[in-house]
Motif scaffolding. Sequence first.
Motif, PDB file in Angstrom:
ATOM      1  N   ILE A   1       1.293  -1.244  -0.145  1.00 63.29           N
ATOM      2  CA  ILE A   1      -0.188  -0.567  -0.133  1.00 63.29           C
ATOM      3  C   ILE A   1       1.137   0.846   0.144  1.00 63.29           C
ATOM      4  O   ILE A   1       0.082   3.040  -0.377  1.00 63.29           O
ATOM      5  N   SER A   2       2.090   0.496   0.256  1.00 61.80           N
ATOM      6  CA  SER A   2       2.867   2.618   0.556  1.00 61.80           C
ATOM      7  C   SER A   2       3.102   2.978  -1.143  1.00 61.80           C
ATOM      8  O   SER A   2       3.862   3.832  -1.234  1.00 61.80           O
ATOM      9  N   ASP A   3       2.824   1.926  -2.435  1.00 59.96           N
ATOM     10  CA  ASP A   3       3.534   2.567  -2.978  1.00 59.96           C
ATOM     11  C   ASP A   3       1.928   3.763  -3.613  1.00 59.96           C
ATOM     12  O   ASP A   3       2.705   4.371  -4.576  1.00 59.96           O
ATOM     13  N   LEU A   4       1.162   3.678  -3.000  1.00 58.55           N
ATOM     14  CA  LEU A   4       0.045   4.654  -3.510  1.00 58.55           C
ATOM     15  C   LEU A   4       0.163   5.773  -2.924  1.00 58.55           C
ATOM     16  O   LEU A   4      -0.247   6.295  -1.835  1.00 58.55           O
ATOM     17  N   HIS A   5       1.728   6.808  -3.350  1.00 54.21           N
ATOM     18  CA  HIS A   5       2.137   8.065  -2.602  1.00 54.21           C
ATOM     19  C   HIS A   5       1.326   9.188  -2.010  1.00 54.21           C
ATOM     20  O   HIS A   5       1.071   9.799  -1.472  1.00 54.21           O
ATOM     21  N   ASN A   6       0.739   8.979  -3.579  1.00 55.76           N
ATOM     22  CA  ASN A   6      -1.157  10.366  -3.767  1.00 55.76           C
ATOM     23  C   ASN A   6      -2.931   9.588  -2.679  1.00 55.76           C
ATOM     24  O   ASN A   6      -3.499  10.966  -2.535  1.00 55.76           O
ATOM     25  N   LEU A   7      -1.902   8.783  -2.166  1.00 53.79           N
ATOM     26  CA  LEU A   7      -3.729   7.810  -1.288  1.00 53.79           C
ATOM     27  C   LEU A   7      -4.321   9.612   0.203  1.00 53.79           C
ATOM     28  O   LEU A   7      -3.274   9.202   0.323  1.00 53.79           O
TER      29      LEU A   7
ATOM     30  N   ILE B   1       1.690   0.660   5.686  1.00 52.45           N
ATOM     31  CA  ILE B   1       0.236   1.691   6.089  1.00 52.45           C
ATOM     32  C   ILE B   1       0.225   3.515   6.371  1.00 52.45           C
ATOM     33  O   ILE B   1       0.424   3.905   5.887  1.00 52.45           O
ATOM     34  N   GLY B   2       1.814   3.354   7.317  1.00 51.12           N
ATOM     35  CA  GLY B   2       2.337   4.381   8.013  1.00 51.12           C
ATOM     36  C   GLY B   2       3.147   5.043   6.440  1.00 51.12           C
ATOM     37  O   GLY B   2       3.820   6.435   7.484  1.00 51.12           O
ATOM     38  N   PHE B   3       3.478   4.550   6.002  1.00 44.06           N
ATOM     39  CA  PHE B   3       4.114   5.693   4.171  1.00 44.06           C
ATOM     40  C   PHE B   3       3.920   5.749   3.459  1.00 44.06           C
ATOM     41  O   PHE B   3       4.173   5.642   2.038  1.00 44.06           O
ATOM     42  N   CYS B   4       2.327   5.911   3.355  1.00 42.28           N
ATOM     43  CA  CYS B   4       1.479   7.004   3.059  1.00 42.28           C
ATOM     44  C   CYS B   4       1.384   7.917   3.433  1.00 42.28           C
ATOM     45  O   CYS B   4       0.497   8.748   3.966  1.00 42.28           O
TER      46      CYS B   4
ATOM     47  N   ARG C   1       0.274  11.343   2.245  1.00 41.59           N
ATOM     48  CA  ARG C   1      -0.775  11.731   2.197  1.00 41.59           C
ATOM     49  C   ARG C   1      -2.194  11.970   2.955  1.00 41.59           C
ATOM     50  O   ARG C   1      -2.562  11.959   2.668  1.00 41.59           O
ATOM     51  N   LEU C   2      -1.973  10.515   3.459  1.00 43.06           N
ATOM     52  CA  LEU C   2      -2.920  10.155   4.222  1.00 43.06           C
ATOM     53  C   LEU C   2      -3.879  11.025   5.322  1.00 43.06           C
ATOM     54  O   LEU C   2      -2.728  11.401   6.196  1.00 43.06           O
ATOM     55  N   ASN C   3      -5.300  11.399   5.118  1.00 44.71           N
ATOM     56  CA  ASN C   3      -5.922  12.021   6.224  1.00 44.71           C
ATOM     57  C   ASN C   3      -6.597  11.499   6.871  1.00 44.71           C
ATOM     58  O   ASN C   3      -7.606  12.430   7.365  1.00 44.71           O
ATOM     59  N   ARG C   4      -6.904  10.200   6.710  1.00 47.65           N
ATOM     60  CA  ARG C   4      -8.427   9.594   6.392  1.00 47.65           C
ATOM     61  C   ARG C   4      -8.497   8.057   6.345  1.00 47.65           C
ATOM     62  O   ARG C   4      -8.538   7.741   5.625  1.00 47.65           O
ATOM     63  N   ILE C   5      -8.800   6.798   7.695  1.00 41.35           N
ATOM     64  CA  ILE C   5      -8.784   6.723   7.342  1.00 41.35           C
ATOM     65  C   ILE C   5      -9.660   5.305   8.326  1.00 41.35           C
ATOM     66  O   ILE C   5      -9.743   5.805   9.332  1.00 41.35           O
ATOM     67  N   ASP C   6     -10.001   4.635   7.502  1.00 43.59           N
ATOM     68  CA  ASP C   6     -11.297   3.973   8.069  1.00 43.59           C
ATOM     69  C   ASP C   6     -11.433   2.113   7.516  1.00 43.59           C
ATOM     70  O   ASP C   6     -11.917   2.069   7.347  1.00 43.59           O
ATOM     71  N   LEU C   7     -11.079   1.196   8.892  1.00 41.95           N
ATOM     72  CA  LEU C   7     -10.462  -0.135   8.388  1.00 41.95           C
ATOM     73  C   LEU C   7     -11.432  -0.405  10.015  1.00 41.95           C
ATOM     74  O   LEU C   7     -12.094  -1.953   9.610  1.00 41.95           O
ATOM     75  N   SER C   8     -13.049   0.258  10.054  1.00 39.69           N
ATOM     76  CA  SER C   8     -13.918  -0.228  11.360  1.00 39.69           C
ATOM     77  C   SER C   8     -13.961  -1.344  10.874  1.00 39.69           C
ATOM     78  O   SER C   8     -14.541  -2.166   9.633  1.00 39.69           O
ATOM     79  N   ASN C   9     -14.978  -2.563  12.111  1.00 38.71           N
ATOM     80  CA  ASN C   9     -16.447  -3.002  11.192  1.00 38.71           C
ATOM     81  C   ASN C   9     -15.351  -4.017  10.436  1.00 38.71           C
ATOM     82  O   ASN C   9     -16.494  -4.728   9.367  1.00 38.71           O
ATOM     83  N   ASN C  10     -14.064  -4.855  10.317  1.00 36.67           N
ATOM     84  CA  ASN C  10     -13.693  -6.089  10.155  1.00 36.67           C
ATOM     85  C   ASN C  10     -13.112  -6.801  10.509  1.00 36.67           C
ATOM     86  O   ASN C  10     -13.825  -6.867  11.973  1.00 36.67           O
ATOM     87  N   LEU C  11     -12.222  -7.951  10.515  1.00 36.59           N
ATOM     88  CA  LEU C  11     -11.748  -9.092  11.196  1.00 36.59           C
ATOM     89  C   LEU C  11     -10.652  -8.921  11.740  1.00 36.59           C
ATOM     90  O   LEU C  11      -9.511 -10.329  11.249  1.00 36.59           O
ATOM     91  N   PHE C  12      -9.829  -7.611  11.616  1.00 38.65           N
ATOM     92  CA  PHE C  12      -8.311  -7.417  11.747  1.00 38.65           C
ATOM     93  C   PHE C  12      -7.902  -7.543  12.853  1.00 38.65           C
ATOM     94  O   PHE C  12      -8.362  -7.315  13.611  1.00 38.65           O
ATOM     95  N   SER C  13      -6.542  -8.442  13.005  1.00 38.73           N
ATOM     96  CA  SER C  13      -6.465  -8.847  14.525  1.00 38.73           C
ATOM     97  C   SER C  13      -4.102  -8.094  14.575  1.00 38.73           C
ATOM     98  O   SER C  13      -4.321  -8.171  13.905  1.00 38.73           O
TER      99      SER C  13
ATOM    100  N   SER D   1       4.146   1.997  12.262  1.00 36.20           N
ATOM    101  CA  SER D   1       4.379   2.956  11.326  1.00 36.20           C
ATOM    102  C   SER D   1       2.866   3.642  11.170  1.00 36.20           C
ATOM    103  O   SER D   1       3.598   5.304  10.843  1.00 36.20           O
ATOM    104  N   LEU D   2       1.892   4.207  12.072  1.00 38.38           N
ATOM    105  CA  LEU D   2       0.937   4.860  12.385  1.00 38.38           C
ATOM    106  C   LEU D   2       1.466   5.514  12.413  1.00 38.38           C
ATOM    107  O   LEU D   2       1.129   7.441  11.556  1.00 38.38           O
ATOM    108  N   GLN D   3       2.682   6.318  12.755  1.00 38.73           N
ATOM    109  CA  GLN D   3       2.532   7.463  13.796  1.00 38.73           C
ATOM    110  C   GLN D   3       3.352   8.342  13.121  1.00 38.73           C
ATOM    111  O   GLN D   3       3.520  10.153  13.327  1.00 38.73           O
ATOM    112  N   ARG D   4       3.921   7.671  11.721  1.00 38.90           N
ATOM    113  CA  ARG D   4       4.377   8.951  10.775  1.00 38.90           C
ATOM    114  C   ARG D   4       3.341   9.754   9.930  1.00 38.90           C
ATOM    115  O   ARG D   4       3.469  10.619   9.489  1.00 38.90           O
TER     116      ARG D   4
END
Length: 1004
Positions: free
Chosen positions: A243-249, A267-270, A272-284, A290-293
């Motif tokens: 996902i880090s390939d999406l520099h414009n995301l 995921i933290g290497f994107c 320009r990211l200003n909105r992330i919504d991964l809610s209501n899934n099964l992520f564990s 990297s989010l702190q970036r």
Amino acid sequence: MLRMLNLKLAFFLLISVAAFTGFNANEGDPGHPNDDVLGLLVFKSDLQNPPALSSWNEEDNSPCSWNFIRCDPVTGKVSELSLDGLSLSNKIGRGLEKLQSLKVLSLSHNDLSGNVGSELAQLSNLETLNLSHNSFSGRFPDAIANMSSIRILDLSENSISGPVPESVFENCFSLQLLSLAGNSLEGQVPTSLLKCSILSELNLSNNHFSGNLLSSSSIWSLNRLQVLDLSNNQFSGPVSAGISDLHNLKELRLQGNKFSGSIPNDIGFCPRLNRIDLSNNLFSGQMPSSLQRLNSVTHLDFSNNKLTGDLFQWISNMTSLEHLDFSSNGLTGTLPISLGSLTSLQFLSLSNNKLWGEIPTSLVYCNQLLNLQLRGNSFNGSIADSLFSMGLKELDLSSNELSGSIPEGSGKLFETLTVLDLSRNNLNGNIPPEIGLFSNLRHLNLSWNNLGSRMPLEIGYLQHLTVLDLRNSALYGPIPGEMCESGNLGILQLDGNSLSSTIPEQIGNCSSLYLLTLSHNNLSGLIPNSMSMLKKLEILRLEFNELSGEIPKELGMLQNLLAVNVSYNRLIGRLPPTGIFPSLDWSALQKNLGICSPLLRGPCIMNVQKPLVLDPYEMNRGNNNDRGDAIVETRRFQHHRFLTVSAIIAMSAAVAIIAGVGVIILLNVSARRRPSFVDNAMESMCSSSSRSETSPIGKLVLFDSRSSGEWDAKNLESSLNKASEIGGGVFGTVYKAKMGMEGKVVAIKKLLASNTFLYPKDFDRELRILGEVKHPNLVCLIGYYWTPKIQLLISDFATNGSLQSRFHDRTLSMPPLSWPTRFKIMLGTAKGLAHLHHSFNPPIVHYDLKLSNILLDENYNAKVSDFGLARLIGKHTASNRFQSALGYVVPEMACRSLKINEKCDVYGFGVIVLEIVTARRPVDYGEDNVTILNDHVRVMLEQGNVLDCVDASMGEFPEDEVVPVLKLALVCTSQVPSSRPSMAEVVQILQVIKTPVPHRMEVF
């Protein structure tokens, strides 16, 4: 209309002529309208209600002056047609294909319907096509594949269905924005989408797409993406790295799917990211560091997943955060003090995790914070006064371990707070009178605390309050009538306190109330007539108080009233003849002083006025001149006469008491002698005419003596063979047999041999009690057969077998039960158990509840069987012999001295409900682990995925019924017996769940 028809005819003739001669209406004849005019007018003629298009005049030679039209200044041809939000309806007809220079076609926010026609594909220069927010239906238009010049394609918020053809994006080299959101598209996303190499925005949200679009790193080749929205579909599987390939995301929305595995570490290497919504899934797993970036992220939502680990300390680095939601995961640890660095934060939710410790006072530095939700953790300590000085709109600290008093509040909070929920903590002390200063408070919940205070009069100052929940908070004193002054209160719940005095007459001022529960208090006096002014009232609970008098008949005029419970009071008299009252279940009326109802066994006490007694000597009195002497003599005589009558009454009462005692003694003697007489008589009636007097077969007793002559005791034992066996359990084996002259089909249970059955009088006494149990949802016991070696119970036969055969032993020929049928079975089972628990003293406890003991008649009505056998055999003492089915054993049975009670049945009923809804066994043995059904459902509910537990074979089901039913089942299977409701309460809750309520409240 005629002119339009002529225009259409001219248009089609023009097309025909052009097809053969190459004639172009734009050339050579300036007096005739060009193709754009003809095409637009024909397009308009197919629309309904186009008043906004009144400027489109057929007399004009050019449409460039018309509203909503733009023309190319060089060619004079129509280049843009924008008809957004003009309330246009009907289908898109012919005409638009003549606009060959059209680059922008926007028809959004109308009511256009039909299929997206292939005519649009003839617009070879079209760059923008926006048909969003209409009512288009049918399949995805294949013709899109031919529109190679298209840059913006928006078909969102329509009713287009089916799969998207694989080849539809083969020529999408110019496509920059694609939105198919809000349709009914299904299947996998075509791989040809990867050819849209300059795509910057992709929105496929709110469809039924499946598969795993993100499992391959090839999706990340669309490296110009700025917005990726796949939310609310059925995508599943892990998300691959890359996902880090999406520099414009800038926006990543994956919520509402079934994505699993860990969140990609890169995921933290994107940047320009200003909105992330991964809610209501099964992520564990843990959240990647990297989010702190992501210093510019403003919206971060990972709620309702399976994330674990400590709440990270570096969260304070994300200083741009405005929305942070990690609720309903498995996060542990304490809240970092550094949260106070998030000065832009407006929304913070960490609810339903495993966090502990004190709530840091540093949150006061989050001066933009409007919504703070920390419910369902293990936070302890007191609530800091500083939290009650912030400008919060919503504050939810419920279901924690907070102690101390409720802060008084100050500053901005008085003006801003709309929701305050401090329920289910250990708070104590008075409710501060400053509560009345929260001028905009709408929802106040302080329930399940230990406040030990009076209800403050200042609650009446809350003019906007709609929900007031103070249940089980150790409140005492009267209910202040002032709380209804605003008239906006919709929910008032004061159950489980020690409130006294009467229900205030001002309750009638709560004109918006639809839920009123005052049960389990010490309220006395009459039910006020003013309650009949609550025209919106739907649920009324007054049980377990000391209310007296009659129920005001005016309450029967409340047309919206759906559920009422006035049991366990001191009410008398007739029920209101109208409304819900004639159809109330007995459990809603029981244990009163004298309510008149055919459902109740007890006295009927009418509130009749004392008769008027006339003076018998009135006529014999002298004239007015002698009145004084007459009055004196009359009073003396009346006093003497009163004493005489009193003496006579006392003597009569004494004689009646003595006679009554004598009658009781005689009845007791008769009762002791009666069994042997009855037994001998029944044996005579039931003996076969060919029976030998010297070889008794056994004792056959039928509780309906009218049919006893038709039964043959001689053939009973012979009918019990392997071929007729239909089931068995803890108490014995069940057979299907035909009895009597008419061949009535019955079920015969052959009880297991036991010394308990060697005493026929005890056996007869217990079974006669069970024989008197009559209820539509209980199997009727017809009679029994007894010998020293064999005991048989004869009962009605259930045509459709047991729930065990319908769920766990179901054959392919048996269709799955629908949700309405399942709900009917659950409600019927609850009613049957409620009858056993609340109609007999002592209550009849089943204690062997399981699917095999819930039978179904020809109409799929539930019939509870084997009730009372634990009492017959076990005499109320728990043993290994009873309730042996795994998954149904109540947790408190670990204490072997504990006696059987109704709460054991409530637990078993809860397990049965879970089985009915999920079609899973109470205990499931996998290859590597053992799954306990109620634990599994509880975890899924906490994670927000409880609907995944529902049996898919039953097809469609209403979520607003299934979810409350599952919650009810989990309450019934609570580890703490006192937390389980009674079966009467279960019946009422199920009835409320099933009833369509415009403003249905949360039952739990």
